[in-house]
Write a protein that holds these residues in place. Structure first.
Motif, PDB file in Angstrom:
ATOM      1  N   ILE A  28      33.196 -27.432  11.287  1.00  0.00           N
ATOM      2  CA  ILE A  28      31.908 -27.654  11.948  1.00  0.00           C
ATOM      3  C   ILE A  28      30.804 -26.890  11.219  1.00  0.00           C
ATOM      4  N   ASP A  29      29.699 -27.583  10.949  1.00  0.00           N
ATOM      5  CA  ASP A  29      28.565 -26.993  10.239  1.00  0.00           C
ATOM      6  C   ASP A  29      27.280 -27.169  11.038  1.00  0.00           C
ATOM      7  N   SER A  30      26.281 -26.407  10.662  1.00  0.00           N
ATOM      8  CA  SER A  30      24.948 -26.578  11.238  1.00  0.00           C
ATOM      9  C   SER A  30      24.447 -27.994  10.964  1.00  0.00           C
ATOM     10  N   GLY A  31      23.886 -28.629  11.983  1.00  0.00           N
ATOM     11  CA  GLY A  31      23.414 -30.004  11.846  1.00  0.00           C
ATOM     12  C   GLY A  31      24.392 -31.042  12.352  1.00  0.00           C
ATOM     13  N   ASP A  32      25.641 -30.633  12.627  1.00  0.00           N
ATOM     14  CA  ASP A  32      26.620 -31.549  13.212  1.00  0.00           C
ATOM     15  C   ASP A  32      26.293 -31.786  14.684  1.00  0.00           C
ATOM     16  N   LYS A  33      26.893 -32.807  15.243  1.00  0.00           N
ATOM     17  CA  LYS A  33      26.729 -33.119  16.666  1.00  0.00           C
ATOM     18  C   LYS A  33      28.068 -32.974  17.360  1.00  0.00           C
ATOM     19  N   VAL A  61      27.547 -32.410  27.608  1.00  0.00           N
ATOM     20  CA  VAL A  61      26.357 -32.368  26.768  1.00  0.00           C
ATOM     21  C   VAL A  61      26.701 -32.763  25.339  1.00  0.00           C
ATOM     22  N   ALA A  62      25.666 -33.199  24.632  1.00  0.00           N
ATOM     23  CA  ALA A  62      25.736 -33.398  23.188  1.00  0.00           C
ATOM     24  C   ALA A  62      24.843 -32.343  22.557  1.00  0.00           C
ATOM     25  N   LEU A  63      25.415 -31.542  21.673  1.00  0.00           N
ATOM     26  CA  LEU A  63      24.682 -30.439  21.055  1.00  0.00           C
ATOM     27  C   LEU A  63      24.389 -30.728  19.591  1.00  0.00           C
ATOM     28  N   ASP A  64      23.182 -30.386  19.179  1.00  0.00           N
ATOM     29  CA  ASP A  64      22.850 -30.320  17.765  1.00  0.00           C
ATOM     30  C   ASP A  64      23.198 -28.913  17.305  1.00  0.00           C
ATOM     31  N   THR A  82      20.965 -26.934  20.314  1.00  0.00           N
ATOM     32  CA  THR A  82      20.035 -27.510  21.278  1.00  0.00           C
ATOM     33  C   THR A  82      20.641 -28.774  21.871  1.00  0.00           C
ATOM     34  N   ILE A  83      20.332 -29.014  23.138  1.00  0.00           N
ATOM     35  CA  ILE A  83      20.898 -30.147  23.862  1.00  0.00           C
ATOM     36  C   ILE A  83      20.182 -31.436  23.452  1.00  0.00           C
ATOM     37  N   LEU A  84      20.963 -32.389  22.946  1.00  0.00           N
ATOM     38  CA  LEU A  84      20.437 -33.699  22.580  1.00  0.00           C
ATOM     39  C   LEU A  84      20.527 -34.676  23.744  1.00  0.00           C
ATOM     40  N   GLU A  85      21.639 -34.590  24.491  1.00  0.00           N
ATOM     41  CA  GLU A  85      21.875 -35.488  25.619  1.00  0.00           C
ATOM     42  C   GLU A  85      22.635 -34.719  26.694  1.00  0.00           C
ATOM     43  N   SER A  86      22.509 -35.170  27.947  1.00  0.00           N
ATOM     44  CA  SER A  86      23.221 -34.559  29.058  1.00  0.00           C
ATOM     45  C   SER A  86      23.464 -35.601  30.134  1.00  0.00           C
ATOM     46  N   ASP A  87      24.571 -35.439  30.886  1.00  0.00           N
ATOM     47  CA  ASP A  87      24.851 -36.368  31.983  1.00  0.00           C
ATOM     48  C   ASP A  87      24.244 -35.893  33.300  1.00  0.00           C
ATOM     49  N   ASN A  88      23.439 -34.813  33.250  1.00  0.00           N
ATOM     50  CA  ASN A  88      22.792 -34.291  34.454  1.00  0.00           C
ATOM     51  C   ASN A  88      21.283 -34.245  34.233  1.00  0.00           C
ATOM     52  N   PRO A  89      20.498 -34.934  35.070  1.00  0.00           N
ATOM     53  CA  PRO A  89      19.040 -34.978  34.870  1.00  0.00           C
ATOM     54  C   PRO A  89      18.364 -33.621  35.028  1.00  0.00           C
ATOM     55  N   ILE A 103      41.516 -23.667  23.542  1.00  0.00           N
ATOM     56  CA  ILE A 103      42.687 -24.516  23.357  1.00  0.00           C
ATOM     57  C   ILE A 103      42.788 -25.491  24.532  1.00  0.00           C
ATOM     58  N   GLY A 104      42.922 -26.766  24.221  1.00  0.00           N
ATOM     59  CA  GLY A 104      43.025 -27.790  25.259  1.00  0.00           C
ATOM     60  C   GLY A 104      41.722 -28.486  25.593  1.00  0.00           C
ATOM     61  N   ASP A 105      40.586 -27.964  25.101  1.00  0.00           N
ATOM     62  CA  ASP A 105      39.285 -28.590  25.365  1.00  0.00           C
ATOM     63  C   ASP A 105      39.089 -29.801  24.448  1.00  0.00           C
ATOM     64  N   ALA A 106      38.630 -30.898  25.026  1.00  0.00           N
ATOM     65  CA  ALA A 106      38.383 -32.116  24.251  1.00  0.00           C
ATOM     66  C   ALA A 106      36.925 -32.177  23.829  1.00  0.00           C
ATOM     67  N   ILE A 107      36.685 -32.484  22.560  1.00  0.00           N
ATOM     68  CA  ILE A 107      35.324 -32.635  22.053  1.00  0.00           C
ATOM     69  C   ILE A 107      35.261 -33.850  21.144  1.00  0.00           C
ATOM     70  N   THR A 108      34.049 -34.309  20.904  1.00  0.00           N
ATOM     71  CA  THR A 108      33.805 -35.329  19.888  1.00  0.00           C
ATOM     72  C   THR A 108      32.884 -34.730  18.846  1.00  0.00           C
ATOM     73  N   LEU A 109      33.306 -34.785  17.596  1.00  0.00           N
ATOM     74  CA  LEU A 109      32.539 -34.209  16.486  1.00  0.00           C
ATOM     75  C   LEU A 109      31.990 -35.336  15.611  1.00  0.00           C
ATOM     76  N   THR A 110      30.683 -35.274  15.350  1.00  0.00           N
ATOM     77  CA  THR A 110      30.045 -36.240  14.463  1.00  0.00           C
ATOM     78  C   THR A 110      29.388 -35.491  13.310  1.00  0.00           C
ATOM     79  N   LYS A 111      29.763 -35.869  12.087  1.00  0.00           N
ATOM     80  CA  LYS A 111      29.203 -35.253  10.890  1.00  0.00           C
ATOM     81  C   LYS A 111      28.543 -36.340  10.037  1.00  0.00           C
ATOM     82  N   LYS A 112      27.391 -36.013   9.473  1.00  0.00           N
ATOM     83  CA  LYS A 112      26.721 -36.959   8.581  1.00  0.00           C
ATOM     84  C   LYS A 112      27.508 -37.114   7.284  1.00  0.00           C
TER      85      LYS A 112
END
Length: 350
Positions: A28-33, A61-64, A82-89, A103-112
């Motif tokens: 994981i690097d700076s700028g990833d989501k 949440v989706a974090l930058d 910083t928070i890009l998206e959230s499921d709570n208004p 350990i055991g936490d599920a995440i989704t990682l997006t890299k450019k």
């Protein structure tokens, strides 16, 4: 680590051991989501609510990503951004937040852009193997799940038997039923089941497990030569040569072999090994490192970013790199040797 590729840039990940968290720290690097579950204090806006009092709620949440670091608490990563998206208004976009990965936490990682090392670490073939360890006698049973070099123990189970000649009626099959139920709760697809302990009880249990549809789909292996049961039996197995023979293709067996070979070379006054960060770093600069094992101890006296860069450089030069934690004897041994040891292709001069 459980991985599922979503597209060319995104992957779903679930770390299963400390090694996986180290892997995520290296990837994981700076700028990833990153998308994951967390909690946040939200101010209440109800009538009569205290203005300074907030409610902690679970959110997705989706974090930058701006910064990632190994937490002071063992087996945790802290991701800040910083928070890009959230499921709570109630949670505003653009606000700063810290996400803790365990350990055991599920995440989704997006890299450019995925580096070759990143692809290898996340998508490469894993040789760690996962096993349910069962250490049983007529009186007690120890259960543990070994994933890579991470060992998770369950509390000992007791049969109620009171010696070789039971003064009260004792049905060992009732004990086996309890043990099989516990095994089912920690066994996942692809796990092997290793049964050991003194006497013939281990064979009787293996036969019993072989009759249970949900359990017999796993490979059940009975191992001789371990004369202890319960938690002590599991630790005895983990340290033994029998373990290396039984699980010879597993990560923990390979790590144990590297450590044993390191100590053998040290006793022979050979220069084809290293201990500690500085010595291993010099060996890597010379392209001499063949295989390396490290623990979280390596981060204590070194800059974290410097260590991560070093680990990726070692991997990029084709060396085998393994991480261990303190749940097994192998991890404790590496920590005692400065947090990192390596075997060298050739001896260094000076």
């Amino acid at each position: 680590m459980i991985t599922k590729k979503i597209d060319d840039n995104s992957v779903s990940l679930i770390p299963e051991e400390s090694d996986d968290l180290f892997t995520l720290r290296r990837v994981i690097d700076s700028g990833d989501k990153i998308v994951g579950d967390t909690s946040r204090v939200v101010k209440q806006e109800k009538d009569f609510a205290r203005p300074d009092k907030g409610e902690r709620i679970k959110i997705r949440v989706a974090l930058d990503v701006e910064k990632i670091s190994i937490d002071d608490v063992v087996d945790r990563l802290r991701v800040q951004g910083t928070i890009l998206e959230s499921d709570n208004p109630s949670v505003s976009k653009g606000t700063h937040h810290s996400l803790t990965l365990k350990i055991g936490d599920a995440i989704t990682l997006t890299k450019k852009n995925w580096t070759e090392i990143g692809k290898k670490l996340v998508f490469g073939k894993k040789d760690q193997g996962t096993f349910v360890l069962v250490s049983i006698d007529t009186t007690d049973c120890g259960l543990g799940r070994l994933s890579g070099t991470h060992l998770k123990l369950l509390p000992n189970m007791y049969s109620g038997a009171s010696g070789k000649r039971y003064k009260t009626k004792f049905n060992i099959e009732e004990f086996f039923k309890d043990v099989s139920s516990a095994i089912s709760t920690i066994t996942r697809d692809g796990d092997g089941i290793i049964v050991f302990g003194p006497g013939e009880t281990k064979k009787r249990l293996a036969n019993f497990l072989g009759e249970i549809p949900s359990v017999k789909v796993h490979k059940i292996q009975v191992v001789d030569g371990i004369d202890a049961s319960g938690e002590d039996g599991i630790y005895t197995f983990i340290k033994s040569d029998i373990m290396k023979q039984t699980l010879h293709e597993s990560k923990i067996a390979k790590v144990s072999s590297i450590l044993d070979e390191t100590m053998a070379r040290a006793n022979k006054k050979s220069n084809k090994f290293t201990m500690g960060f500085e010595e291993t770093s010099r060996a890597n600069s010379a392209g001499a490192v063949e295989s390396m094992v490290f623990s979280d101890k390596i981060f204590e006296n070194q800059d974290e970013d410097k260590v991560i860069e070093f680990l990726n450089q070692v991997e990029a030069k084709g060396a085998q790199v393994y991480a261990v934690d303190s749940t097994t004897d192998a991890g404790l041994r590496v920590s005692a040797l400065g947090g990192v040891v390596s075997l060298l292709r050739f001896a260094l001069q000076g």
